[in-house]
Design a protein around this motif. Structure first.
Motif, short mmCIF file in Angstrom:
data_model
loop_
_atom_site.label_atom_id
_atom_site.label_comp_id
_atom_site.label_asym_id
_atom_site.label_seq_id
_atom_site.Cartn_x
_atom_site.Cartn_y
_atom_site.Cartn_z
N ALA A 1 0.85 -1.19 0.00
CA ALA A 1 0.00 0.00 0.00
C ALA A 1 0.89 1.24 0.00
CB ALA A 1 -0.91 0.01 1.23
N TRP A 2 0.45 2.27 -0.72
CA TRP A 2 1.25 3.49 -0.79
C TRP A 2 1.46 4.09 0.59
CZ3 TRP A 2 3.72 3.32 -4.95
CH2 TRP A 2 3.13 3.03 -6.19
N SER A 3 0.53 3.88 1.50
CA SER A 3 0.63 4.47 2.84
C SER A 3 1.81 3.92 3.62
CB SER A 3 -0.67 4.23 3.62
OG SER A 3 -0.96 2.85 3.69
N GLU A 4 2.41 2.82 3.15
CA GLU A 4 3.58 2.27 3.83
C GLU A 4 4.83 3.12 3.61
OE1 GLU A 4 4.16 -1.73 2.57
OE2 GLU A 4 2.10 -2.33 2.98
N VAL A 5 4.79 4.00 2.62
CA VAL A 5 5.95 4.84 2.28
C VAL A 5 5.75 6.22 2.91
CG1 VAL A 5 7.34 5.80 0.42
CG2 VAL A 5 6.17 3.61 0.11
N PRO A 6 6.70 6.72 3.69
CA PRO A 6 6.53 8.02 4.34
C PRO A 6 6.55 9.17 3.33
CG PRO A 6 8.76 7.19 4.70
CD PRO A 6 7.99 6.08 4.05
N GLU A 7 5.82 10.23 3.65
CA GLU A 7 5.91 11.43 2.85
C GLU A 7 7.28 12.07 3.11
OE1 GLU A 7 2.63 14.06 3.35
OE2 GLU A 7 1.15 12.47 3.30
N PRO A 8 7.87 12.80 2.14
CA PRO A 8 7.32 13.14 0.83
C PRO A 8 7.54 12.08 -0.25
CG PRO A 8 9.45 14.17 1.07
CD PRO A 8 9.18 13.44 2.36
N TYR A 9 8.12 10.93 0.13
CA TYR A 9 8.50 9.95 -0.89
C TYR A 9 7.31 9.15 -1.41
CZ TYR A 9 13.17 11.27 0.32
OH TYR A 9 14.31 12.00 0.52
N ARG A 10 6.20 9.18 -0.71
CA ARG A 10 5.02 8.44 -1.16
C ARG A 10 4.60 8.89 -2.56
NH1 ARG A 10 0.27 9.31 2.71
NH2 ARG A 10 1.68 8.12 4.06
N ASP A 11 4.44 10.19 -2.73
CA ASP A 11 3.99 10.69 -4.02
C ASP A 11 5.06 10.54 -5.09
OD1 ASP A 11 1.21 11.89 -3.58
OD2 ASP A 11 2.36 12.75 -1.93
N LEU A 12 6.33 10.64 -4.69
CA LEU A 12 7.41 10.46 -5.66
C LEU A 12 7.47 9.01 -6.14
CD1 LEU A 12 10.14 12.63 -3.93
CD2 LEU A 12 8.82 13.20 -5.97
N LEU A 13 7.25 8.06 -5.23
CA LEU A 13 7.23 6.65 -5.63
C LEU A 13 6.05 6.36 -6.54
CD1 LEU A 13 8.46 3.86 -5.44
CD2 LEU A 13 7.17 3.47 -3.34
N LYS A 14 4.92 6.97 -6.27
CA LYS A 14 3.75 6.80 -7.15
C LYS A 14 4.05 7.36 -8.54
CE LYS A 14 -0.34 7.73 -5.35
NZ LYS A 14 -1.38 8.44 -4.55
N GLN A 15 4.71 8.53 -8.58
CA GLN A 15 5.07 9.11 -9.87
C GLN A 15 6.02 8.20 -10.62
OE1 GLN A 15 5.30 13.48 -7.96
NE2 GLN A 15 6.17 13.37 -9.99
N ALA A 16 6.97 7.60 -9.90
CA ALA A 16 7.92 6.69 -10.53
C ALA A 16 7.18 5.48 -11.11
CB ALA A 16 8.97 6.23 -9.53
N PHE A 17 6.23 4.95 -10.35
CA PHE A 17 5.47 3.77 -10.76
C PHE A 17 4.67 4.06 -12.04
CE2 PHE A 17 1.77 0.97 -10.64
CZ PHE A 17 2.35 -0.26 -10.37
N TYR A 18 3.95 5.17 -12.04
CA TYR A 18 3.08 5.45 -13.17
C TYR A 18 3.82 6.07 -14.36
CZ TYR A 18 -0.70 4.23 -10.05
OH TYR A 18 -1.51 3.55 -9.19
N SER A 19 5.03 6.60 -14.12
CA SER A 19 5.80 7.13 -15.24
C SER A 19 6.24 6.01 -16.18
CB SER A 19 7.04 7.89 -14.73
OG SER A 19 7.97 7.00 -14.15
N ARG A 20 6.23 4.78 -15.67
CA ARG A 20 6.56 3.62 -16.50
C ARG A 20 5.31 2.79 -16.80
NH1 ARG A 20 12.10 2.61 -16.50
NH2 ARG A 20 13.32 3.79 -14.99
N ASN A 21 4.14 3.46 -16.78
CA ASN A 21 2.87 2.79 -17.06
C ASN A 21 2.66 1.58 -16.16
OD1 ASN A 21 2.12 4.54 -19.20
ND2 ASN A 21 3.52 3.45 -20.56
#
Length: 194
Positions: free
Chosen positions: A150-170
Motif C-alpha cells: 500500500a502506498w501508505s507504507e511509504v513516508p511522505e514526501p516519498y510516497r507521491d514520488l514513488l507513485k510518480q515513478a510507478f506510473y511514469s513507467r505505465n
C-alpha cells in the motif's frame, strides 16, 4: 552585512542551516530502485530500513545517479566477485542508463529551515526482467528490499514520488499491480520544477 538566503517555499519558522550542511540549497540525489517482488504481481523497492525512505546521497544538481548508489547496487549483485561477467555488467548498466527523472526541485522535508533547504533529483531505476536485481541481496548498512502493498507504507514526501515513478513507467509491467491507495487523499508534498 551578508544577507542569508531565504527558503523559496513554505517557511518553517526556524532560522539558520539546522541539520543541513550549508545555507541555501542542499542538493541530494534520490534513487528509487525497484524490481518485481517474489510474490506474484508485487513490487519491491530499495529502502532504508531505519527511515523507510529511498537512498539519498549528496550530489550536484546535474548528477542523478551518484557513484555511491551505483557502487551499492553493483556490490549487492556481485558480492565479492572482483571481475563480474561482462553479460551481467551490461545488464546492470542498462538499468542505470534507462533511469527516468521523476522530479527535480525543492523537496519538502522536516530538515528544511527558513535559510537552508533540500533540492532533489529523484530518478527511477527498474529491473523489468526481475533477473538482474533479484541477485542484489548483500546490501550495506540499513538498505533493504521491501514489498510495497500500500502506498501508505511509504513516508511522505516519498510516497507521491514513488507513485510518480510507478506510473511514469505505465505501472512498470502489465502483470504488476499497483499498491493499494491510501484511505485518505494525501497532500502533494513537493512542487514540480519548471
Amino acid at each position: 552585512t551578508q544577507t542569508c538566503p531565504r527558503n523559496p517555499d513554505t517557511l518553517s519558522g526556524l532560522s539558520g542551516r539546522g541539520v543541513l550542511p550549508r545555507l541555501g540549497p542542499n542538493h541530494i540525489a534520490v534513487s528509487i530502485v525497484t524490481r518485481p517482488g517474489r510474490e506474484s504481481f508485487s513490487l519491491e523497492v530499495l529502502l532504508d530500513s531505519v527511515t523507510g525512505c529511498p537512498p539519498e546521497t549528496t550530489c550536484t544538481m546535474d548528477e542523478p545517479l551518484t557513484q555511491q548508489i551505483r557502487d551499492t547496487i553493483e556490490k549487492g549483485i556481485f558480492g565479492s566477485e572482483s571481475t563480474p561477467t561482462e553479460k551481467i555488467s551490461r545488464k546492470v548498466a542498462k538499468i542505470f542508463n534507462q533511469g527516468i527523472l521523476v522530479y527535480r526541485g525543492l523537496l519538502d522535508s522536516e530538515k528544511n529551515t527558513d535559510n537552508s533547504w533540500l533540492e532533489a533529483l529523484v530518478t527511477s531505476y527498474h529491473d523489468y526482467s526481475g533477473k538482474v536485481l533479484s541477485n542484489c541481496q548483500s546490501l550495506p548498512g540499513s538498505l533493504t528490499w521491501k514489498t510495497i502493498e500500500a502506498w501508505s507504507e511509504v513516508p511522505e514526501p516519498y510516497r507521491d514520488l514513488l507513485k510518480q515513478a510507478f506510473y511514469s513507467r505505465n505501472g512498470y509491467h502489465r502483470n504488476l499491480r499497483s499498491p493499494s491507495p491510501v484511505e485518505t487523499q494525501p497532500t502533494i508534498p513537493c512542487r514540480m520544477g519548471s
